[in-house]
Design an enzyme around this catalytic site. Structure first.
Site, PDB file in Angstrom:
ATOM      1  CB  SER A 205      88.206  16.219  46.117  1.00  0.00           C
ATOM      2  OG  SER A 205      88.500  15.456  47.262  1.00  0.00           O
TER       3      SER A 205
ATOM      4  NE  ARG B  67      80.562  14.049  43.687  1.00  0.00           N
ATOM      5  CZ  ARG B  67      79.632  13.097  43.860  1.00  0.00           C
ATOM      6  NH1 ARG B  67      78.482  13.379  44.440  1.00  0.00           N
ATOM      7  NH2 ARG B  67      79.855  11.864  43.436  1.00  0.00           N
TER       8      ARG B  67
ATOM      9  CB  THR C 124      91.750  10.414  47.190  1.00  0.00           C
ATOM     10  OG1 THR C 124      90.959  11.600  47.275  1.00  0.00           O
ATOM     11  CG2 THR C 124      92.304  10.288  45.794  1.00  0.00           C
TER      12      THR C 124
ATOM     13  CB  CYS D 154      69.818  23.308  46.096  1.00  0.00           C
ATOM     14  SG  CYS D 154      70.619  23.445  44.482  1.00  0.00           S
TER      15      CYS D 154
ATOM     16  CB  CYS E 154      71.987  20.674  38.554  1.00  0.00           C
ATOM     17  SG  CYS E 154      72.447  19.209  39.475  1.00  0.00           S
TER      18      CYS E 154
ATOM     19  CB  CYS F  62      76.326  18.645  45.092  1.00  0.00           C
ATOM     20  SG  CYS F  62      74.698  19.103  45.695  1.00  0.00           S
TER      21      CYS F  62
ATOM     22  CB  CYS G  17      68.099  17.712  45.837  1.00  0.00           C
ATOM     23  SG  CYS G  17      68.815  17.242  44.260  1.00  0.00           S
TER      24      CYS G  17
HETATM   25  C1  FAD Z   1      84.115  18.375  49.929  1.00  0.00           C
HETATM   26  C2  FAD Z   1      84.985  17.175  49.846  1.00  0.00           C
HETATM   27  C3  FAD Z   1      86.278  17.199  50.337  1.00  0.00           C
HETATM   28  C4  FAD Z   1      87.071  16.072  50.252  1.00  0.00           C
HETATM   29  N1  FAD Z   1      88.347  16.132  50.711  1.00  0.00           N
HETATM   30  C5  FAD Z   1      89.159  15.068  50.552  1.00  0.00           C
HETATM   31  C6  FAD Z   1      90.519  15.131  50.935  1.00  0.00           C
HETATM   32  O1  FAD Z   1      91.012  16.162  51.389  1.00  0.00           O
HETATM   33  N2  FAD Z   1      91.281  14.021  50.772  1.00  0.00           N
HETATM   34  C7  FAD Z   1      90.779  12.866  50.258  1.00  0.00           C
HETATM   35  O2  FAD Z   1      91.513  11.886  50.122  1.00  0.00           O
HETATM   36  N3  FAD Z   1      89.480  12.778  49.904  1.00  0.00           N
HETATM   37  C8  FAD Z   1      88.670  13.850  50.030  1.00  0.00           C
HETATM   38  N4  FAD Z   1      87.353  13.763  49.654  1.00  0.00           N
HETATM   39  C9  FAD Z   1      86.823  12.488  49.211  1.00  0.00           C
HETATM   40  C10 FAD Z   1      87.209  12.140  47.803  1.00  0.00           C
HETATM   41  O3  FAD Z   1      86.999  13.238  46.964  1.00  0.00           O
HETATM   42  C11 FAD Z   1      86.351  10.983  47.333  1.00  0.00           C
HETATM   43  O4  FAD Z   1      86.415   9.961  48.279  1.00  0.00           O
HETATM   44  C12 FAD Z   1      86.811  10.452  46.009  1.00  0.00           C
HETATM   45  O5  FAD Z   1      86.718  11.438  45.033  1.00  0.00           O
HETATM   46  C13 FAD Z   1      85.984   9.255  45.625  1.00  0.00           C
HETATM   47  O6  FAD Z   1      86.396   8.795  44.380  1.00  0.00           O
HETATM   48  P1  FAD Z   1      85.391   7.994  43.446  1.00  0.00           P
HETATM   49  O7  FAD Z   1      86.160   7.646  42.227  1.00  0.00           O
HETATM   50  O8  FAD Z   1      84.756   6.925  44.211  1.00  0.00           O
HETATM   51  O9  FAD Z   1      84.230   9.026  43.104  1.00  0.00           O
HETATM   52  P2  FAD Z   1      84.244  10.471  42.460  1.00  0.00           P
HETATM   53  O10 FAD Z   1      85.525  11.143  42.709  1.00  0.00           O
HETATM   54  O11 FAD Z   1      83.000  11.119  42.896  1.00  0.00           O
HETATM   55  O12 FAD Z   1      84.178  10.187  40.897  1.00  0.00           O
HETATM   56  C14 FAD Z   1      83.040   9.640  40.298  1.00  0.00           C
HETATM   57  C15 FAD Z   1      83.069   9.991  38.830  1.00  0.00           C
HETATM   58  O13 FAD Z   1      82.038   9.270  38.175  1.00  0.00           O
HETATM   59  C16 FAD Z   1      81.286  10.116  37.358  1.00  0.00           C
HETATM   60  N5  FAD Z   1      79.944   9.554  37.288  1.00  0.00           N
HETATM   61  C17 FAD Z   1      79.062   9.413  38.292  1.00  0.00           C
HETATM   62  N6  FAD Z   1      77.944   8.825  37.857  1.00  0.00           N
HETATM   63  C18 FAD Z   1      78.119   8.575  36.552  1.00  0.00           C
HETATM   64  C19 FAD Z   1      77.293   7.981  35.547  1.00  0.00           C
HETATM   65  N7  FAD Z   1      76.085   7.480  35.838  1.00  0.00           N
HETATM   66  N8  FAD Z   1      77.774   7.901  34.287  1.00  0.00           N
HETATM   67  C20 FAD Z   1      79.016   8.380  33.991  1.00  0.00           C
HETATM   68  N9  FAD Z   1      79.823   8.953  34.907  1.00  0.00           N
HETATM   69  C21 FAD Z   1      79.379   9.045  36.166  1.00  0.00           C
HETATM   70  C22 FAD Z   1      81.365  11.454  38.046  1.00  0.00           C
HETATM   71  O14 FAD Z   1      81.128  12.506  37.142  1.00  0.00           O
HETATM   72  C23 FAD Z   1      82.789  11.453  38.586  1.00  0.00           C
HETATM   73  O15 FAD Z   1      83.706  11.954  37.646  1.00  0.00           O
HETATM   74  C24 FAD Z   1      86.553  14.886  49.701  1.00  0.00           C
HETATM   75  C25 FAD Z   1      85.264  14.863  49.193  1.00  0.00           C
HETATM   76  C26 FAD Z   1      84.481  15.999  49.242  1.00  0.00           C
HETATM   77  C27 FAD Z   1      83.116  15.969  48.670  1.00  0.00           C
HETATM   78  S1  SF4 Z   2      72.280  17.794  42.829  1.00  0.00           S
HETATM   79 FE1  SF4 Z   2      70.448  18.709  43.724  1.00  0.00          FE
HETATM   80  S2  SF4 Z   2      71.192  19.896  45.434  1.00  0.00           S
HETATM   81 FE2  SF4 Z   2      72.992  19.464  44.142  1.00  0.00          FE
HETATM   82  S3  SF4 Z   2      73.144  21.191  42.748  1.00  0.00           S
HETATM   83 FE3  SF4 Z   2      71.911  19.671  41.709  1.00  0.00          FE
HETATM   84  S4  SF4 Z   2      69.827  20.234  42.235  1.00  0.00           S
HETATM   85 FE4  SF4 Z   2      71.121  21.296  43.706  1.00  0.00          FE
END
Ligand code: FAD
Ligand code: SF4
Lengths: 538, 249
Positions: free
Chosen positions: A49, A294, A330, A484, A507, A510, A513
């Site tokens: 993040s 991601r 978050t 990707c 992979c 993220c 794909c």
């Molecule tokens: C590039 C980027 C920049 C960002 N910048 C900010 C920011 O500056 N400030 C902010 O507040 N937010 C930011 N965000 C958003 C923030 O990161 C997300 O909104 C937040 O992390 C969501 O939390 P979550 O718990 O819903 O999901 P996630 O943080 O994605 O956590 C999900 C967890 O579940 C696990 N998981 C998924 N599927 C399974 C499964 N089937 N079995 C077991 N485990 C699994 C994953 O491995 C992961 O650890 C950003 C996001 C991105 C991608």
């Molecule tokens: S999730 Fe798909 S796009 Fe992301 S790294 Fe893995 S193969 Fe590449």
């Protein structure tokens, strides 16, 4: 194994729900077992993040977080919003959603590691290294729990010498916090028609690098966002640069996955963006420490699905709770997890049975600050269909004039339908990496510490093995090679034939794909637990 | 017979180790740590011997900070019966660890001690050998196969160009090489059970061992970056470069 509540995903949403559930159980003297499954090798390993976070939800969850050593060490400071042309940077007024006073620059992975410690102290059972691979159902159709994936199957699906079958985890309620584009969430959308009547979810891909820069160039707390170059006016994209503690800098680039030109490569846009004179000057004598990518939900309010179904519910970014103009999810993920926990706790209190639909979750959520926040900003992202200048003008009007209360809602179109045939598009000539500031994919993926046991079934499954060559390559010039960020997809020429090679070990989970494949032919499923990136400090 | 296994908490093998910018040490802040892979093989071997009826009890010992409890829990989830942590925040060097293990071994009296041949963080490859010397026990290092035969132990060792089998009297020290076995996956219910297995904590002071580091790290640096290759026009040029530039022929 039996639990009262099983939570899928140890991100901000899942961990906040777990903590809140156990807090309530202890407070009310109820027995309540809570288990969290996390596919990463440890909590935080898959968290990638920005991140500038608003502490609002954390204040509510653990008011004494400071005393408990939460890694929120860098208060947000100087805030800049720049419009880039190829050689110049123009300072724009910072839009009000982007003001960060009172917020903190953090490694969200480290925040999650800390949250996991707090959860463990409240006797939450956390199992990192175990992916939830399948949703289990009762005969009446309600969710019964999840099954973890098998370990030790060979690439052709046979049981290898160390085979360990997946485990069934049953619960009275199963809470899904898989984050953006959850693989089980996707199956729940279908099974319970949760997306009926709402806009399709739309996404961006964020590519991030962590750098250690020269102390003289470091300005702890500084926050810079840019828009404009290197994206063209039609493509939604922008960057962040956050200066954390210890001379660390988080820099990243987000590209809207509704981009149209199949030649576009988000990875290379990120590399090229760093070479802008205004950006590169910070990186004199710096070294790159980490890399990751991601997907991020960008649909906002109009894309929120139905949240509950018999036996379970959705929270966090798998439900799309992200404030898009703020690029912050978050605090909303945490708030939704906490609200889910409160609703579920009341529903289960005093030994209530499994299989209920906890509808009160959605009602409670609609009364929180989070709901109001998401509703106000709902029109900003879709206005980007009109191109950048119009969108910025619209956003200003929407934000300043109507304060998010405009009497209309702009609609979304699904990302995978946006690609134009290659023949209608211009190839993009990206500069070659210099190995100092800009890099190629493989040396980048190396820094994500990603790994998958090699001899296992490929977790990037194709519905039809002919589509990559017959459609993707023929019509769209093989866009998966470019979107990707980990170099997983490669078209290799064998004689006169082309073939898609999938380097699944690379992979980084993220999910791009799964989102962008034009015919939705790629289905991302969980690999063996523990596989995937091992992000430190991301 | 009891078997004692030594397990080290080390940087995870997937993580690319990186020196701190001041070159004082490897940067371990928020980096994933795991059981040293060779120790995992040692644990697996101990459990297999026990499962085959060759041992009555298996014990895992770790030396290091509090977080080593996790490493011990992993060993117990794999199947080891109990754990002992010798807790210290002082940097642990091979001789100190060997002395601590020797002290624990005097208390526990195992018939066999299995360690990994080396830890992937410092690659010292010394602890097992030092331990055998301190105890005055026979040692079978770089084990590729271990066979117990009554009071004796056959260890097939990986040596340059082949396998050497040594025949040892027990009690003995064995260090595990890569091909000894393939460790099992830890199963969820076993992780739960492992939480309830006994874990004792000792201290170097309690064991009467001085563990003050004797080695000083001068500098930790990245290996020099590989230079890019060049294309040579023909065989002559290649031979010339190999002979005069690379000086390898
Ligand atoms: C590039 C980027 C920049 C960002 N910048 C900010 C920011 O500056 N400030 C902010 O507040 N937010 C930011 N965000 C958003 C923030 O990161 C997300 O909104 C937040 O992390 C969501 O939390 P979550 O718990 O819903 O999901 P996630 O943080 O994605 O956590 C999900 C967890 O579940 C696990 N998981 C998924 N599927 C399974 C499964 N089937 N079995 C077991 N485990 C699994 C994953 O491995 C992961 O650890 C950003 C996001 C991105 C991608
Ligand atoms: S999730 Fe798909 S796009 Fe992301 S790294 Fe893995 S193969 Fe590449």
């Amino acid at each position: 194994m039996e639990f009262d509540v099983v939570i899928v995903g140890g991100g901000p949403a899942g961990l906040s729900a777990a903590i809140r559930l156990r807090q309530l159980a202890i407070q009310h003297g109820e027995e309540l077992t809570v288990c969290v499954l996390e596919k990463g090798s440890e909590v935080g390993a898959h968290i990638m993040s920005g991140a500038v976070i608003e502490p609002r939800a954390l204040n509510e969850l653990i008011p004494d977080w400071q005393a408990k050593g939460a890694p929120l060490n860098t208060p947000a400071g100087e805030d800049r919003f720049l419009f880039l042309t190829e050689t110049r940077a123009y300072k724009l007024p910072t839009p009000p959603q982007m003001h960060n006073h009172g917020n903190y620059i953090v490694s969200l992975g480290n925040v999650c590691r800390w949250l996991a410690e707090q959860a463990a102290e409240l006797e939450v059972d956390i199992y990192p290294g175990f992916a939830a691979a399948e949703v289990l159902y009762h005969e009446d159709g309600s969710v019964k729990g999840v099954a973890t994936g098998d370990m030790g199957r060979t690439h052709d699906g046979e049981e290898g010498p160390n085979f360990a079958p997946g485990m069934e985890l049953h619960a009275r309620q199963t809470l899904f916090g898989e984050g953006c584009r959850g693989s089980l969430t996707k199956t729940l959308f279908q099974r319970f028609n949760l997306r009926d009547g709402v806009d399709p979810q739309v996404f961006g891909i964020g590519i991030k690098e962590l750098w250690e820069i020269q102390p003289s160039l470091h300005r702890r707390g500084s926050i810079t966002h840019t828009t404009g170059w290197p994206m063209d006016m039609k493509t939604y994209g922008g960057s962040w640069t956050y200066h954390l503690e210890d001379n660390l800098v988080s820099i990243g680039f987000v590209v809207g996955l509704d981009y149209q030109n199949p030649y576009l490569s988000p990875f290379e846009e990120m590399q090229r963006f760093k070479s802008h004179p205004e950006i590169r000057k910070q990186f004199e004598g710096a070294r790159r420490l980490s890399y990751g990518a991601r997907a991020i939900s960008a649909g906002g309010f109009q894309s929120i699905p139905k949240l509950t179904f018999p036996g379970g519910l959705l929270m966090g970014d798998c439900a799309g709770f992200l404030n898009v103009p703020k690029i912050k999810g978050t605090h909303t993920a945490m708030k939704s997890g906490m609200t889910a926990a409160e609703a579920v706790f009341d529903a289960l209190k005093g030994g209530q049975p499994h299989g209920q639909e906890v509808k009160s979750y959605a009602e409670r959520l609609s009364k929180t600050w989070m709901w109001d926040e998401l509703h106000r900003v709902r029109n900003i992202k879709p206005s980007f269909h009109w191109g950048l200048p119009a969108a910025m003008a619209y956003s200003a009007i929407d934000t300043y004039l109507f304060r998010g209360k405009a009497p209309w809602t702009l609609r979304h179109r699904p990302d995978h339908l946006q690609l134009k045939p290659a023949a209608e598009c211009q190839p993009i000539n990206y500069p070659k990496p210099d190995g100092v500031l800009t890099f190629d994919r493989l040396s980048s993926v190396f820094l994500s510490n990603t790994n998958h046991e090699e001899d296992q079934p490929c977790h990037l499954t194709l519905r039809d093995a002919n589509v990559p060559v017959a459609v993707n390559l023929a019509r769209y010039a093989g866009p998966e090679q470019r979107y990707c960020p980990a170099g997983v997809y490669e078209f290799v020429q064998e004689g006169s034939e082309s073939r898609l090679q999938i380097n699944a070990q690379n992979c980084v989970h993220c999910k791009t794909c799964d989102i962008k494949d034009p015919s939705q032919n790629i289905n991302w499923v969980t690999p063996e637990g523990g596989g995937g990136p091992n992000y430190p400090n991301m | 017979m009891k078997i004692l296994v030594a397990v080290k908490r080390a940087i995870d093998y997937n993580v690319k180790a990186r020196p701190k910018s001041d070159g004082s040490a490897v940067d371990l802040a928020n980096v994933k740590m795991s059981m040293n892979p060779f120790d995992e093989i040692a644990v697996e071997e101990a459990i297999r011997i026990q499962e085959a009826g060759g041992a009555t009890e298996t014990i895992a010992v770790s030396v290091g900070p509090k977080q080593c409890q996790e490493t011990l829990r992993t060993a117990m989830a794999m199947g080891v019966d109990r754990g002992i942590l010798v807790e210290t925040d002082v940097e642990t060097q091979p001789l100190a660890v060997a002395k601590l293990l020797a002290a624990v071994i005097k208390q526990e009296q195992p018939g066999l001690v299995i360690l990994g041949k080396q830890a992937i963080d410092d690659d010292s490859n010394q602890t097992g050998q030092m331990l055998a010397a301190l105890l005055g026990w026979p040692q079978g290092t770089f084990a590729a196969k271990v066979t117990i035969d009554g009071e004796r132990l056959k260890v097939a060792r990986e040596i340059d160009g082949g396998i050497q089998t040594v025949d040892l009297r027990m009690p003995a020290v064995v260090t595990a090489d890569l091909r000894l076995n393939e460790p099992r996956y830890v199963k969820l219910p076993n992780i739960m059970k492992a939480k309830k297995k006994p874990l004792d904590t000792l201290t170097p002071e309690g064991l009467g061992i001085d563990i003050t580091p004797r080695l000083t790290v001068v500098k930790v640096a990245e290996p020099p970056a590989r230079k890019g290759g060049v294309k040579v026009p023909d065989v002559e040029a290649l031979i010339d470069k190999l002979r005069n530039e690379a000086k390898v022929i």
